[in-house]
Design an enzyme around this catalytic site. Structure first.
Site, short mmCIF file in Angstrom:
data_model
loop_
_atom_site.label_atom_id
_atom_site.label_comp_id
_atom_site.label_asym_id
_atom_site.label_seq_id
_atom_site.Cartn_x
_atom_site.Cartn_y
_atom_site.Cartn_z
N ASN A 10 75.16 31.65 38.04
CA ASN A 10 75.82 32.10 36.80
C ASN A 10 74.72 32.50 35.81
O ASN A 10 74.06 31.64 35.23
CB ASN A 10 76.67 30.94 36.25
CG ASN A 10 77.26 31.25 34.89
OD1 ASN A 10 77.21 32.39 34.43
ND2 ASN A 10 77.82 30.24 34.25
N LYS A 12 75.04 33.90 32.98
CA LYS A 12 75.49 33.79 31.57
C LYS A 12 75.12 35.08 30.82
O LYS A 12 75.25 36.16 31.40
CB LYS A 12 74.91 32.53 30.94
CG LYS A 12 75.18 31.30 31.82
CD LYS A 12 74.92 30.00 31.17
CE LYS A 12 75.25 28.89 32.17
NZ LYS A 12 75.16 27.56 31.62
N HIS A 98 84.93 28.13 32.65
CA HIS A 98 83.60 27.56 32.41
C HIS A 98 83.61 26.83 31.07
O HIS A 98 84.23 27.29 30.10
CB HIS A 98 82.53 28.65 32.43
CG HIS A 98 81.15 28.09 32.42
ND1 HIS A 98 80.54 27.63 31.27
CD2 HIS A 98 80.26 27.85 33.43
CE1 HIS A 98 79.34 27.15 31.58
NE2 HIS A 98 79.15 27.28 32.88
N GLU A 100 81.57 26.64 28.72
CA GLU A 100 81.12 27.39 27.55
C GLU A 100 82.24 28.26 27.01
O GLU A 100 82.36 28.45 25.79
CB GLU A 100 79.87 28.21 27.91
CG GLU A 100 78.66 27.30 28.03
CD GLU A 100 77.55 27.84 28.94
OE1 GLU A 100 77.55 29.03 29.27
OE2 GLU A 100 76.68 27.03 29.31
N GLU A 170 81.56 20.59 37.00
CA GLU A 170 80.38 20.74 36.15
C GLU A 170 80.51 19.80 34.94
O GLU A 170 81.16 20.16 33.94
CB GLU A 170 80.29 22.18 35.63
CG GLU A 170 80.09 23.21 36.72
CD GLU A 170 79.41 24.46 36.17
OE1 GLU A 170 78.32 24.77 36.63
OE2 GLU A 170 79.95 25.08 35.25
N GLY A 176 72.74 22.81 31.46
CA GLY A 176 71.64 23.32 30.65
C GLY A 176 70.83 22.25 29.96
O GLY A 176 70.03 22.54 29.08
N SER A 214 72.49 21.55 35.83
CA SER A 214 71.05 21.30 36.02
C SER A 214 70.67 21.16 37.50
O SER A 214 69.84 20.31 37.84
CB SER A 214 70.60 20.09 35.21
OG SER A 214 70.78 20.35 33.82
#
Ligand code: PGA
Length: 252
Positions: A10, A12, A98, A100, A170, A176, A214
């Site tokens: 991904n 992003k 996701h 985010e 996730e 991240g 991560s």
């Protein structure tokens, strides 16, 4: 039948230029040929065409980070991209839910079900992302909370064919941050989500469940060794072709 293993990068909102996206895609395409797992790169919408061009003919599939929830192929929907438009660009899979986008665009519940439905109808593989935040993990309620979210999103889709669905666990606190879930905890969640999926639909025994948060070359093998972890959804490390390929080899 063993479940298909998947390693999905991904990207992003990276990199900045289409030229850099095309180069990264080209590096991946050249080094992925001997892998015995499915590999996909998921560039930003701005770079789907450039990256897709570099990936065409090669073994790495092209994915998208988002799609329009509405049941239309085209129309007056500023800023949206339909499943049919993604298909036309050579896209094979699409991320849905996701964390985010849940946090920044307020996506949840029905919209996620609709997006998965659009993907399934048009022949795109939906990659549904679920995961708990740190407070939920620390409260000890994470298994129930993530399962409840999964059931909420998938229940309206029980009459659909799920054979192409991919699930990604996730944990938000691991995305991240460099702080990955330990493989035993991730495996426990994956086992739980597998049982929940099977409670919804028998064919879910074939649904790959990927871990994300991560993932790096140094920890990928430990996840790959877990019975219910069928691959990885990789953010930061997917922007470095060699690192991403090392992760893919761990699942190959
Ligand atoms: P990360 O991101 O690998 O950088 O933690 C994972 C993701 O957001 O899918």
């Amino acid at each position: 039948m063993p479940r298909q293993q998947w390693v999905i990068g991904n990207w992003k909102m990276n990199p900045v230029t289409a030229k850099a996206a095309a180069e990264l895609a080209s590096d991946l395409s050249q080094s992925a040929s001997k892998l015995n797992c499915s590999v996909a790169a998921v560039p930003s919408a701005a770079h789907l065409a450039a990256a897709g061009n570099s990936l065409s003919e090669g073994p790495v599939l092209l994915g998208a980070q988002n799609l329009c929830a509405l049941e239309v192929a085209s129309g007056a929907h500023t800023g949206e991209i339909s499943a049919e438009q993604l298909k036309d660009l050579g896209v094979s899979l699409v991320l849905v839910g996701h964390s985010e986008r849940r946090a920044n665009q307020g996506e949840a519940g029905d919209v996620l079900s609709q997006k998965i439905q659009r993907a399934l109808e048009s022949g795109l593989r939906p990659v549904l992302c679920v995961g708990e935040d740190l407070a939920t993990r620390e409260s000890g309620n994470h298994l129930e909370q993530v399962a409840a979210d999964l059931v909420r999103v998938l229940t309206p889709l029980l009459d659909q064919d799920w054979s192409t669905l991919i699930l990604a666990y996730e944990p938000i606190w691991a995305i991240g941050t460099g702080r990955s879930a330990n493989p035993e905890d991730a495996e426990q969640m994956h086992q739980h989500l597998r049982a929940v999926l099977l409670g919804l639909k028998a064919e879910a025994q074939h649904t790959p469940i990927l871990y994300g948060g991560s993932v790096k070359p140094s920890n990928a093998a430990a996840y790959a060794a877990c019975a219910n972890i069928d691959g990885a959804l990789v953010g930061g490390a997917s922007l470095i072709a060699d690192d991403f390929m090392d992760i893919a080899r761990a699942f190959s």
